[in-house]
Design a protein around this motif. Structure first.
Motif, PDB file in Angstrom:
ATOM      1  N   LEU A 136      17.408 156.913  14.455  1.00  0.00           N
ATOM      2  CA  LEU A 136      16.047 157.342  14.142  1.00  0.00           C
ATOM      3  C   LEU A 136      15.342 156.316  13.252  1.00  0.00           C
ATOM      4  O   LEU A 136      14.176 155.984  13.472  1.00  0.00           O
ATOM      5  N   PHE A 144      11.998 154.323  14.292  1.00  0.00           N
ATOM      6  CA  PHE A 144      10.784 154.412  13.486  1.00  0.00           C
ATOM      7  C   PHE A 144      10.325 153.028  13.031  1.00  0.00           C
ATOM      8  O   PHE A 144       9.147 152.696  13.080  1.00  0.00           O
ATOM      9  N   TYR A 196       6.902 160.055   5.154  1.00  0.00           N
ATOM     10  CA  TYR A 196       6.660 160.610   6.489  1.00  0.00           C
ATOM     11  C   TYR A 196       7.652 161.718   6.777  1.00  0.00           C
ATOM     12  O   TYR A 196       8.772 161.714   6.270  1.00  0.00           O
ATOM     13  N   LEU A 227       9.668 163.263  10.094  1.00  0.00           N
ATOM     14  CA  LEU A 227      10.041 162.871  11.448  1.00  0.00           C
ATOM     15  C   LEU A 227      10.673 164.051  12.171  1.00  0.00           C
ATOM     16  O   LEU A 227      11.516 164.745  11.612  1.00  0.00           O
ATOM     17  N   GLU A 228      10.257 164.252  13.404  1.00  0.00           N
ATOM     18  CA  GLU A 228      10.793 165.329  14.230  1.00  0.00           C
ATOM     19  C   GLU A 228      11.366 164.707  15.508  1.00  0.00           C
ATOM     20  O   GLU A 228      10.643 164.068  16.270  1.00  0.00           O
ATOM     21  N   ALA A 244      10.240 160.854  19.323  1.00  0.00           N
ATOM     22  CA  ALA A 244      10.107 161.584  18.058  1.00  0.00           C
ATOM     23  C   ALA A 244       8.632 161.660  17.680  1.00  0.00           C
ATOM     24  O   ALA A 244       7.812 160.894  18.176  1.00  0.00           O
ATOM     25  N   ARG A 245       8.335 162.613  16.811  1.00  0.00           N
ATOM     26  CA  ARG A 245       6.977 162.753  16.280  1.00  0.00           C
ATOM     27  C   ARG A 245       6.981 162.320  14.826  1.00  0.00           C
ATOM     28  O   ARG A 245       7.911 162.625  14.077  1.00  0.00           O
ATOM     29  N   VAL A 246       5.925 161.651  14.435  1.00  0.00           N
ATOM     30  CA  VAL A 246       5.798 161.129  13.074  1.00  0.00           C
ATOM     31  C   VAL A 246       4.582 161.781  12.423  1.00  0.00           C
ATOM     32  O   VAL A 246       3.503 161.811  12.997  1.00  0.00           O
ATOM     33  N   ALA A 253      11.235 160.225   5.788  1.00  0.00           N
ATOM     34  CA  ALA A 253      11.328 158.764   5.774  1.00  0.00           C
ATOM     35  C   ALA A 253      10.389 158.200   4.721  1.00  0.00           C
ATOM     36  O   ALA A 253       9.262 158.664   4.574  1.00  0.00           O
ATOM     37  N   VAL A 280      15.649 156.637   5.930  1.00  0.00           N
ATOM     38  CA  VAL A 280      15.602 157.936   6.604  1.00  0.00           C
ATOM     39  C   VAL A 280      16.696 158.824   6.022  1.00  0.00           C
ATOM     40  O   VAL A 280      17.849 158.395   5.893  1.00  0.00           O
TER      41      VAL A 280
END
Length: 141
Positions: free
Chosen positions: A16, A20, A38, A40-41, A56-58, A86, A116
């Motif tokens: 991850l 990112f 941030y 993170l998903e 992933a979504r940020v 993150a 992260v």
């Protein structure tokens, strides 16, 4: 795919973090002046290895004048709503071994550092400003 992010051996936090950092490298032109927090998903863990944008979504949560101040405000608590948190900051990092001579300092280079943190562990990825093709990966569980 980066060889040290081989899916069977790399941890989810490291994969991850590397995903990112690669996304940041594609979207940021200049160094960040302030550290940022941030959320993170993870949407598609397999897509992290292929650097798919949809893996992933940020969510940007906040920035601050120093990293320790990122968590001084209530909105920083939202990071617990995500799979991972993150921190992205530019730092001067020592390169190579520290000098053994008294009073001497190790050479330092400016780098963007992505840290992260998630339940599965932590990871740190750094990309040096003077050699953007070099990405240093560091994982801790």
């Amino acid at each position: 795919m980066h060889p040290s992010c081989d899916p069977p051996t790399a941890s989810l936090p490291l994969r991850l973090a590397h995903w990112f950092e690669a996304r940041l490298n594609e979207t940021l032109d200049a160094p960040l002046l302030r550290p940022r927090l941030y959320g993170l998903e993870v949407v598609d863990p397999a897509g992290l290895d292929d650097r798919l944008p949809s893996a992933a979504r940020v969510t940007f949560l906040r920035d601050a004048h120093v990293e320790s101040a990122l968590f001084e405000y209530d909105d920083a608590l939202r990071v617990s709503d995500f799979d991972a948190g993150a921190i992205v900051a530019h730092r001067w990092l020592a390169v190579g071994r520290p000098s053994v001579r008294p009073g001497a300092f190790a050479a330092r280079r400016r780098a963007r550092v992505v840290s992260v943190v998630m339940v599965e562990g932590t990871a740190l990825v750094a990309r040096f400003d003077d050699d953007p093709e070099v990405v240093v990966l560091s994982s801790a569980a």
